[in-house]
Design a protein around this motif. Structure first.
Motif, PDB file in Angstrom:
ATOM      1  N   TYR A 155       0.839  -1.201   0.000  1.00 47.99           N
ATOM      2  CA  TYR A 155       0.000   0.000   0.000  1.00 47.99           C
ATOM      3  C   TYR A 155       0.873   1.251   0.000  1.00 47.99           C
ATOM      4  O   TYR A 155       2.041   1.217   0.379  1.00 47.99           O
ATOM      5  CB  TYR A 155      -0.892   0.018   1.250  1.00 47.99           C
ATOM      6  CG  TYR A 155      -1.608  -1.280   1.511  1.00 47.99           C
ATOM      7  CD1 TYR A 155      -2.828  -1.565   0.902  1.00 47.99           C
ATOM      8  CD2 TYR A 155      -1.059  -2.241   2.365  1.00 47.99           C
ATOM      9  CE1 TYR A 155      -3.487  -2.772   1.136  1.00 47.99           C
ATOM     10  CE2 TYR A 155      -1.707  -3.442   2.606  1.00 47.99           C
ATOM     11  CZ  TYR A 155      -2.918  -3.704   1.992  1.00 47.99           C
ATOM     12  OH  TYR A 155      -3.563  -4.893   2.226  1.00 47.99           O
ATOM     13  N   LYS A 218      -1.993  -9.322  -9.519  1.00 51.18           N
ATOM     14  CA  LYS A 218      -3.080  -8.440  -9.954  1.00 51.18           C
ATOM     15  C   LYS A 218      -4.157  -8.439  -8.882  1.00 51.18           C
ATOM     16  O   LYS A 218      -4.856  -9.433  -8.689  1.00 51.18           O
ATOM     17  CB  LYS A 218      -3.649  -8.916 -11.297  1.00 51.18           C
ATOM     18  CG  LYS A 218      -2.661  -8.817 -12.447  1.00 51.18           C
ATOM     19  CD  LYS A 218      -3.282  -9.297 -13.758  1.00 51.18           C
ATOM     20  CE  LYS A 218      -2.285  -9.179 -14.899  1.00 51.18           C
ATOM     21  NZ  LYS A 218      -2.857  -9.660 -16.193  1.00 51.18           N
ATOM     22  N   ASP A 219      -4.243  -7.328  -8.172  1.00 56.69           N
ATOM     23  CA  ASP A 219      -5.232  -7.183  -7.106  1.00 56.69           C
ATOM     24  C   ASP A 219      -5.526  -5.691  -6.977  1.00 56.69           C
ATOM     25  O   ASP A 219      -4.632  -4.899  -6.649  1.00 56.69           O
ATOM     26  CB  ASP A 219      -4.677  -7.741  -5.785  1.00 56.69           C
ATOM     27  CG  ASP A 219      -5.722  -7.789  -4.685  1.00 56.69           C
ATOM     28  OD1 ASP A 219      -6.602  -6.906  -4.660  1.00 56.69           O
ATOM     29  OD2 ASP A 219      -5.646  -8.682  -3.830  1.00 56.69           O
ATOM     30  N   SER A 220      -6.753  -5.304  -7.246  1.00 62.71           N
ATOM     31  CA  SER A 220      -7.119  -3.883  -7.253  1.00 62.71           C
ATOM     32  C   SER A 220      -6.954  -3.227  -5.883  1.00 62.71           C
ATOM     33  O   SER A 220      -6.874  -2.005  -5.786  1.00 62.71           O
ATOM     34  CB  SER A 220      -8.561  -3.715  -7.735  1.00 62.71           C
ATOM     35  OG  SER A 220      -9.462  -4.418  -6.887  1.00 62.71           O
ATOM     36  N   ARG A 221      -6.898  -4.021  -4.832  1.00 65.08           N
ATOM     37  CA  ARG A 221      -6.737  -3.461  -3.478  1.00 65.08           C
ATOM     38  C   ARG A 221      -5.292  -3.145  -3.148  1.00 65.08           C
ATOM     39  O   ARG A 221      -5.001  -2.476  -2.162  1.00 65.08           O
ATOM     40  CB  ARG A 221      -7.290  -4.446  -2.440  1.00 65.08           C
ATOM     41  CG  ARG A 221      -8.764  -4.771  -2.586  1.00 65.08           C
ATOM     42  CD  ARG A 221      -9.128  -5.980  -1.753  1.00 65.08           C
ATOM     43  NE  ARG A 221      -8.378  -7.163  -2.185  1.00 65.08           N
ATOM     44  CZ  ARG A 221      -8.440  -8.343  -1.584  1.00 65.08           C
ATOM     45  NH1 ARG A 221      -9.201  -8.495  -0.509  1.00 65.08           N
ATOM     46  NH2 ARG A 221      -7.737  -9.369  -2.041  1.00 65.08           N
ATOM     47  N   GLU A 223      -1.022  -2.320  -4.466  1.00 67.21           N
ATOM     48  CA  GLU A 223      -0.105  -1.786  -5.466  1.00 67.21           C
ATOM     49  C   GLU A 223       1.126  -2.662  -5.524  1.00 67.21           C
ATOM     50  O   GLU A 223       1.495  -3.322  -4.548  1.00 67.21           O
ATOM     51  CB  GLU A 223       0.262  -0.340  -5.127  1.00 67.21           C
ATOM     52  CG  GLU A 223      -0.934   0.601  -5.182  1.00 67.21           C
ATOM     53  CD  GLU A 223      -0.522   2.061  -5.075  1.00 67.21           C
ATOM     54  OE1 GLU A 223       0.522   2.426  -5.647  1.00 67.21           O
ATOM     55  OE2 GLU A 223      -1.236   2.817  -4.407  1.00 67.21           O
ATOM     56  N   ASN A 224       1.779  -2.690  -6.677  1.00 66.70           N
ATOM     57  CA  ASN A 224       2.966  -3.511  -6.883  1.00 66.70           C
ATOM     58  C   ASN A 224       4.204  -2.638  -6.997  1.00 66.70           C
ATOM     59  O   ASN A 224       4.139  -1.483  -7.449  1.00 66.70           O
ATOM     60  CB  ASN A 224       2.835  -4.351  -8.160  1.00 66.70           C
ATOM     61  CG  ASN A 224       1.845  -5.477  -8.016  1.00 66.70           C
ATOM     62  OD1 ASN A 224       2.093  -6.429  -7.281  1.00 66.70           O
ATOM     63  ND2 ASN A 224       0.718  -5.377  -8.702  1.00 66.70           N
TER      64      ASN A 224
END
Length: 294
Positions: A155, A218-221, A223-224
């Motif tokens: 995050y 890939k997870d909208s919640r 950040e990478n």
């Protein structure tokens, strides 16, 4: 003795005598300087007047005592460290940290203090791969080439971090630790990462905190962030405790590495990457990675 050495000696004296009367004349005598020149030199090297510095270090000391000493009254603690009355102390504490002493004692969150400076580090530019030990800090600067990328998920938060204040990063790290086991491809034995991102002149600073994953997810919640395969300047450092590591030590290492890179004239990106090793609360080792410009 170099002029900075005189001030360093005075700072050590202040730290050991925060619960005693401290005057400008006393400090100037210890530095073997006139009061006028002492105050001028102190302000230049510490970026605070001596009186302001003593007040801020006393507030830091009191905050630690409020967290650990539950039997003494707040008024007794503030009088112990030279504040004339509870009203003056409470006003100074709230000005510094944004909350009252009683509110902090009831809920002792992580604070960002004005720290005891390591002036000597500013004048001791170590060679690569040569460890240095100073005032409870062990650090070593080396170069490393990362052969394959490392992936992280977590995050970001906008940061306003001007000590003294409430530490703005505690919440985001709590969120990382509360949710990491549910993150896809999470590597339990991997690194945790913290990155200060300057997103543009005049814009807010952003900080990314996350955990290592086996690949980008890939997870909208979430950040990478990818630690790319390339060369880095790496500062390895240790402290006496995890609390000291993530408060005082890391702040001083940031300052030192900025100076070190300038003195060594190495071209680097304006990016600092904190790598944490292990997940136990007693960990005392971490690294600061700075990408070398290709």
């Amino acid at each position: 003795m170099e002029s900075w050495g005189c001030i360093e000696k005075v700072i050590d004296y202040i730290e050991k005598n925060l619960d005693k009367e401290i005057t400008i004349d006393c400090l100037a005598d210890r530095a073997n300087l006139s009061p006028f020149y002492f105050q001028k030199l102190f302000k230049r090297l510490v970026n605070k007047t001596a009186i302001e510095y003593v007040k801020l270090r006393r507030l830091a000391k009191i905050s630690e005592e409020l967290k650990t000493n539950k039997k003494d009254n707040i008024i007794d603690i503030c009088l112990k460290y030279g504040f004339e009355n509870h009203e003056t102390f409470s006003r100074c504490f709230k000005d510094a940290y944004g909350l009252t002493p009683s509110a902090y004692r009831a809920n002792p969150i992580l604070l960002s203090h004005f720290l005891k400076p390591e002036i000597g580090l500013q004048y001791n530019i170590i060679d690569e791969d040569v460890p240095i030990v100073t005032d409870g800090i062990v650090l070593e600067v080396t170069r490393k080439f990362l052969n394959k990328p490392k992936y992280f998920a977590g995050y970001t938060v906008e940061v306003v971090h001007e000590p003294p204040s409430i530490d703005p990063l505690e919440d985001i790290w709590n969120k990382v630790h509360a949710t990491k086991v549910s993150i896809e491809k999470y590597i339990p034995e991997g690194n945790e990462i913290g990155i200060s991102l300057n997103i543009g002149e005049g814009e807010a600073l952003k900080y990314f905190a996350g955990v290592e994953t086996s690949e980008a997810i890939k997870d909208s919640r979430l950040e990478n962030y990818t630690l790319t395969a390339r060369g880095y300047i790496v500062c390895k450092f240790e402290a006496e405790s995890f609390y000291t590591l993530i408060t005082e030590t890391i702040y001083k290492v940031y300052q030192y590495m900025h100076l070190w890179i300038l003195k060594k004239a190495i071209n680097v990106e304006h990016l600092a990457i904190e790598l944490y090793y292990g997940t136990s609360p007693d960990r005392t080792y971490m690294e600061l990675w700075i990408p070398i410009t290709q």
